[in-house]
Design an enzyme around this catalytic site. Structure first.
Site, PDB file in Angstrom:
ATOM      1  CG  PHE A 107      -2.034   0.850   1.120  1.00 35.62           C
ATOM      2  CD1 PHE A 107      -2.737   1.240   0.249  1.00 35.62           C
ATOM      3  CD2 PHE A 107      -2.212   1.635   2.457  1.00 35.62           C
ATOM      4  CE1 PHE A 107      -3.700   2.334   0.234  1.00 35.62           C
ATOM      5  CE2 PHE A 107      -3.196   2.503   2.459  1.00 35.62           C
ATOM      6  CZ  PHE A 107      -4.089   3.091   1.357  1.00 35.62           C
ATOM      7  NE  ARG A 137       9.310 -10.487   0.444  1.00 36.64           N
ATOM      8  CZ  ARG A 137      10.573 -11.271   0.602  1.00 36.64           C
ATOM      9  NH1 ARG A 137      10.529 -12.267   0.105  1.00 36.64           N
ATOM     10  NH2 ARG A 137      11.663 -10.739   1.299  1.00 36.64           N
ATOM     11  CB  ALA A 140       2.036  -9.626  -9.093  1.00 36.66           C
ATOM     12  CB  ALA A 143       9.703  -4.361   2.552  1.00 37.12           C
ATOM     13  CE1 TYR A 194       4.531  -3.954  11.966  1.00 34.12           C
ATOM     14  CE2 TYR A 194       3.325  -2.205  13.189  1.00 34.12           C
ATOM     15  CZ  TYR A 194       3.812  -2.925  12.058  1.00 34.12           C
ATOM     16  OH  TYR A 194       3.981  -1.728  11.060  1.00 34.12           O
ATOM     17  CB  SER A 227      -4.897  10.472   3.631  1.00 35.38           C
ATOM     18  OG  SER A 227      -3.936  11.431   3.222  1.00 35.38           O
TER      19      SER A 227
END
Length: 320
Positions: free
Chosen positions: A14, A36, A38, A71, A142, A207
């Site tokens: 995203f 990583r 398509a 990433a 995380y 946003s």
């Protein structure tokens, strides 16, 4: 004049994809998309597989001035790994440091790390927003992995001289958003009655356009060197307000029942959904005054416009 090269990791995701499209539109930098899987970016710019075990990643860093590392192994609500922290560390800490070591060895000038507000913590008291230079307080695997990556990057930056910029966004939304935000759009589009009409928390969102704007600013801004920034739309909303404004953007009525927060939390506790209740009911605000003062950056896209863009994309792609 040679256009500076910017390697963007996570370019099929995203944030990474939006970043590459912005760089292509601006034409002030030459993006290299490290993806990583398509990606829609083939044919638009240089695209390479993002594989830290492949020597091509080191070759791709030649003549690159800036790395934007987007990433990551992302946070999910229903984690299934037996040792979640170990899994997050493999990608978010070990993978990040390996990439940064390659970057420093290749002469990359600046490394921009897309971290997370979870490094600051999970919630704030109303009117007491997180600030960029607060003491970190990550509480879940995380957030811990992102914090550990930040600390390791700071040590590497100190040892090598490679400039470091850390950006910690809260919930990011925009055209093409997935996960929980997409679920909200689905519920509102189908006019599903929701017991969320009486929540008075305050939450910062950002946003995708505003996240990317700040990253672009940090690519070459001299005041960004070795700094940490939080980012938001500059406007906070309650969960109830968010749902109502999204409904307006969709052109649909918001069917929100005014159920008291304590009943929501009680019900969530009975069903083992405390984390869900926390995200719905608790406050999480961020202070972006540092961005304004140090970078002269303010969010270029207001929340209502961003919500209209998000709703419009949803209606074009998810409704008949």
């Amino acid at each position: 004049m040679t256009v500076p090269k910017v390697l963007v990791t996570g370019a099929s995701g995203f944030v990474g994809e939006a970043m590459v499209f912005r760089l292509l539109a601006d034409k002030q930098f030459c993006p290299i998309a490290a993806a990583r899987g398509a990606t829609r970016l083939h044919g638009l710019c240089s695209v390479m597989p993002f594989d830290l075990t492949h020597p091509r990643i080191q070759l791709a860093l030649n003549d690159v001035q800036v790395v934007v590392h987007a990433a990551a192994r992302v946070h999910v609500m229903n984690e299934t790994a037996a040792d979640a922290l170990a899994e997050f560390r493999k990608v978010n800490v070990e993978g990040t440091i390996k990439l940064a070591q390659y970057a420093a060895a290749s002469g990359v000038k600046r490394f921009i790390f897309i971290s997370s507000i979870k490094v600051n913590g999970e919630s704030t008291r109303p009117g007491r927003p997180f600030k960029a230079d607060d003491l970190p307080n990550p509480l879940d695997p995380y957030g811990v992995s992102k914090y550990e990556a930040e600390e390791a990057l700071k040590r590497l930056s100190h040892d090598t001289g490679m400039e470091l910029v850390i950006i910690r966004p809260p919930l990011i939304y925009g055209p093409g958003v997935q996960a929980n935000f997409l679920s909200m759009l689905n519920w509102l589009d189908k006019a599903v009655p929701l017991p969320l009409g009486a929540i008075r928390n305050q939450r910062s969102l950002v946003s995708i356009a505003n996240v990317v704007s700040l990253i672009v600013t940090c690519i070459d801004h001299p005041a960004a060197i070795n700094q940490t920034f939080l980012v938001s739309d500059g406007e906070d909303v309650s969960t109830t307000q968010l749902l109502r404004r999204l409904s307006i953007a969709l052109g649909k009525p918001a069917r929100l029942w005014p159920v008291p927060e304590y009943l929501l939390k009680l019900a969530a506790s009975l069903f083992g959904k405390n984390a869900v209740a926390q995200r719905i009911c608790d406050s999480l605000q961020v202070d972006i005054s540092k961005n304004r003062e140090l970078l002269k950056w303010t969010p270029p896209t207001n929340m209502d416009k961003a919500m209209r863009q998000t709703a419009g994309h949803y209606q074009e792609n998810h409704t008949k």
